[in-house]
Design a protein around this motif. Structure first.
Motif, PDB file in Angstrom:
ATOM      1  N   GLU A 200      86.621 -59.255 -27.271  1.00  0.00           N
ATOM      2  CA  GLU A 200      87.349 -58.062 -26.821  1.00  0.00           C
ATOM      3  C   GLU A 200      87.936 -57.281 -27.993  1.00  0.00           C
ATOM      4  OE1 GLU A 200      88.313 -57.365 -23.296  1.00  0.00           O
ATOM      5  OE2 GLU A 200      86.774 -58.808 -22.720  1.00  0.00           O
ATOM      6  N   SER A 201      88.488 -57.981 -28.974  1.00  0.00           N
ATOM      7  CA  SER A 201      89.155 -57.281 -30.076  1.00  0.00           C
ATOM      8  C   SER A 201      88.223 -56.866 -31.211  1.00  0.00           C
ATOM      9  CB  SER A 201      90.307 -58.129 -30.627  1.00  0.00           C
ATOM     10  OG  SER A 201      89.823 -59.341 -31.148  1.00  0.00           O
ATOM     11  N   ASN A 202      87.045 -57.464 -31.311  1.00  0.00           N
ATOM     12  CA  ASN A 202      86.161 -57.148 -32.434  1.00  0.00           C
ATOM     13  C   ASN A 202      84.828 -56.518 -32.046  1.00  0.00           C
ATOM     14  OD1 ASN A 202      87.521 -58.423 -34.936  1.00  0.00           O
ATOM     15  ND2 ASN A 202      87.659 -60.021 -33.388  1.00  0.00           N
ATOM     16  N   CYS A 203      84.338 -56.797 -30.851  1.00  0.00           N
ATOM     17  CA  CYS A 203      82.958 -56.422 -30.512  1.00  0.00           C
ATOM     18  C   CYS A 203      82.841 -55.403 -29.377  1.00  0.00           C
ATOM     19  CB  CYS A 203      82.163 -57.665 -30.111  1.00  0.00           C
ATOM     20  SG  CYS A 203      82.351 -59.071 -31.212  1.00  0.00           S
ATOM     21  N   ALA A 204      83.738 -55.489 -28.400  1.00  0.00           N
ATOM     22  CA  ALA A 204      83.603 -54.719 -27.156  1.00  0.00           C
ATOM     23  C   ALA A 204      83.617 -53.208 -27.359  1.00  0.00           C
ATOM     24  CB  ALA A 204      84.685 -55.127 -26.163  1.00  0.00           C
ATOM     25  N   GLN A 205      84.151 -52.753 -28.463  1.00  0.00           N
ATOM     26  CA  GLN A 205      84.183 -51.318 -28.735  1.00  0.00           C
ATOM     27  C   GLN A 205      82.761 -50.757 -28.866  1.00  0.00           C
ATOM     28  OE1 GLN A 205      86.807 -50.622 -31.990  1.00  0.00           O
ATOM     29  NE2 GLN A 205      86.719 -48.426 -31.812  1.00  0.00           N
ATOM     30  N   CYS A 206      81.838 -51.568 -29.388  1.00  0.00           N
ATOM     31  CA  CYS A 206      80.476 -51.092 -29.641  1.00  0.00           C
ATOM     32  C   CYS A 206      79.398 -51.873 -28.900  1.00  0.00           C
ATOM     33  CB  CYS A 206      80.165 -51.162 -31.130  1.00  0.00           C
ATOM     34  SG  CYS A 206      81.221 -50.101 -32.143  1.00  0.00           S
ATOM     35  N   HIS A 207      79.743 -53.014 -28.308  1.00  0.00           N
ATOM     36  CA  HIS A 207      78.747 -53.860 -27.657  1.00  0.00           C
ATOM     37  C   HIS A 207      79.190 -54.275 -26.265  1.00  0.00           C
ATOM     38  CE1 HIS A 207      76.394 -54.532 -31.329  1.00  0.00           C
ATOM     39  NE2 HIS A 207      77.543 -54.658 -31.960  1.00  0.00           N
ATOM     40  N   ALA A 208      78.202 -54.444 -25.397  1.00  0.00           N
ATOM     41  CA  ALA A 208      78.394 -55.066 -24.086  1.00  0.00           C
ATOM     42  C   ALA A 208      77.384 -56.206 -24.008  1.00  0.00           C
ATOM     43  CB  ALA A 208      78.164 -54.055 -22.973  1.00  0.00           C
TER      44      ALA A 208
ATOM     45  N   ALA B 225      72.807 -54.423 -26.696  1.00  0.00           N
ATOM     46  CA  ALA B 225      73.336 -55.406 -25.745  1.00  0.00           C
ATOM     47  C   ALA B 225      73.202 -56.776 -26.407  1.00  0.00           C
ATOM     48  CB  ALA B 225      72.546 -55.354 -24.447  1.00  0.00           C
ATOM     49  N   LEU B 226      74.171 -57.639 -26.184  1.00  0.00           N
ATOM     50  CA  LEU B 226      74.185 -58.920 -26.890  1.00  0.00           C
ATOM     51  C   LEU B 226      73.602 -60.084 -26.091  1.00  0.00           C
ATOM     52  CD1 LEU B 226      77.598 -58.666 -28.763  1.00  0.00           C
ATOM     53  CD2 LEU B 226      75.296 -58.079 -29.562  1.00  0.00           C
ATOM     54  N   ALA B 227      73.239 -59.870 -24.829  1.00  0.00           N
ATOM     55  CA  ALA B 227      72.612 -60.939 -24.049  1.00  0.00           C
ATOM     56  C   ALA B 227      71.367 -61.433 -24.780  1.00  0.00           C
ATOM     57  CB  ALA B 227      72.246 -60.435 -22.663  1.00  0.00           C
ATOM     58  N   GLY B 228      71.219 -62.732 -24.871  1.00  0.00           N
ATOM     59  CA  GLY B 228      70.053 -63.317 -25.535  1.00  0.00           C
ATOM     60  C   GLY B 228      70.140 -63.353 -27.044  1.00  0.00           C
ATOM     61  N   LEU B 229      71.274 -62.961 -27.583  1.00  0.00           N
ATOM     62  CA  LEU B 229      71.451 -62.908 -29.034  1.00  0.00           C
ATOM     63  C   LEU B 229      71.076 -64.224 -29.706  1.00  0.00           C
ATOM     64  CD1 LEU B 229      72.590 -61.460 -31.578  1.00  0.00           C
ATOM     65  CD2 LEU B 229      74.827 -62.365 -30.924  1.00  0.00           C
ATOM     66  N   ASN B 230      71.559 -65.325 -29.157  1.00  0.00           N
ATOM     67  CA  ASN B 230      71.302 -66.629 -29.776  1.00  0.00           C
ATOM     68  C   ASN B 230      69.852 -67.071 -29.629  1.00  0.00           C
ATOM     69  OD1 ASN B 230      71.831 -66.843 -27.004  1.00  0.00           O
ATOM     70  ND2 ASN B 230      72.277 -69.017 -27.203  1.00  0.00           N
ATOM     71  N   ARG B 231      69.069 -66.405 -28.799  1.00  0.00           N
ATOM     72  CA  ARG B 231      67.640 -66.693 -28.698  1.00  0.00           C
ATOM     73  C   ARG B 231      66.820 -65.787 -29.617  1.00  0.00           C
ATOM     74  NH1 ARG B 231      69.670 -67.047 -23.659  1.00  0.00           N
ATOM     75  NH2 ARG B 231      68.888 -65.044 -22.921  1.00  0.00           N
TER      76      ARG B 231
ATOM     77  N   LYS C  19      70.620 -45.613 -37.685  1.00  0.00           N
ATOM     78  CA  LYS C  19      71.188 -45.962 -38.995  1.00  0.00           C
ATOM     79  C   LYS C  19      72.712 -46.010 -38.952  1.00  0.00           C
ATOM     80  CE  LYS C  19      67.072 -44.584 -41.311  1.00  0.00           C
ATOM     81  NZ  LYS C  19      66.408 -44.165 -42.470  1.00  0.00           N
ATOM     82  N   GLN C  20      73.224 -46.398 -37.799  1.00  0.00           N
ATOM     83  CA  GLN C  20      74.660 -46.590 -37.598  1.00  0.00           C
ATOM     84  C   GLN C  20      75.034 -47.942 -38.217  1.00  0.00           C
ATOM     85  OE1 GLN C  20      77.769 -45.103 -36.863  1.00  0.00           O
ATOM     86  NE2 GLN C  20      76.832 -44.352 -35.002  1.00  0.00           N
ATOM     87  N   GLN C  21      75.838 -47.920 -39.235  1.00  0.00           N
ATOM     88  CA  GLN C  21      76.195 -49.152 -39.944  1.00  0.00           C
ATOM     89  C   GLN C  21      77.247 -49.935 -39.187  1.00  0.00           C
ATOM     90  OE1 GLN C  21      74.568 -49.959 -43.025  1.00  0.00           O
ATOM     91  NE2 GLN C  21      75.320 -51.894 -42.265  1.00  0.00           N
ATOM     92  N   MET C  22      76.950 -51.205 -38.900  1.00  0.00           N
ATOM     93  CA  MET C  22      77.958 -52.052 -38.272  1.00  0.00           C
ATOM     94  C   MET C  22      78.976 -52.434 -39.345  1.00  0.00           C
ATOM     95  SD  MET C  22      77.518 -55.519 -36.059  1.00  0.00           S
ATOM     96  CE  MET C  22      78.296 -56.903 -36.869  1.00  0.00           C
TER      97      MET C  22
END
Length: 89
Positions: A8-16, A25-31, A65-68
């Motif tokens: 919530e404090s680090n990722c939710a601003q740019c990711h769901a 989207a971060l679903a499946g990230l670890n795969r 080219k949006q830098q994380m």
């Protein structure tokens, strides 16, 4: 769950979990990528792009080219976020 507050404090601003926001989207990230890659990316994505990591460059180009930003999170904190994402899938 520790990962909830960290997400919530680090990722939710740019990711769901299941939809594209500013970043993917971060679903499946670890795969898609191993935890070691995810950790390096979160800590310094621009370094990975500069070092021409193939997947890093692909993501960078795919999202205009949006830098994380780099995050000062510990390996354990990143692992907790990944666990949270996995739990939400």
């Amino acid at each position: 769950m520790a990962g909830t507050a960290l997400f919530e404090s680090n990722c939710a601003q740019c990711h769901a979990i299941n939809e594209v926001v500013v970043g993917p989207a971060l679903a499946g990230l670890n795969r898609r990528r191993p935890l070691s890659w995810i950790t390096a990316w979160v800590k310094n994505s621009s370094k990975m792009v500069a070092n021409e990591d193939e997947y890093a460059v692909k993501i960078f180009n795919q999202y205009q080219k949006q830098q994380m930003p780099s995050f000062q999170l510990s390996d354990q904190e990143i692992k907790a976020i990944v666990a949270y994402v996995e739990y939400q899938e």
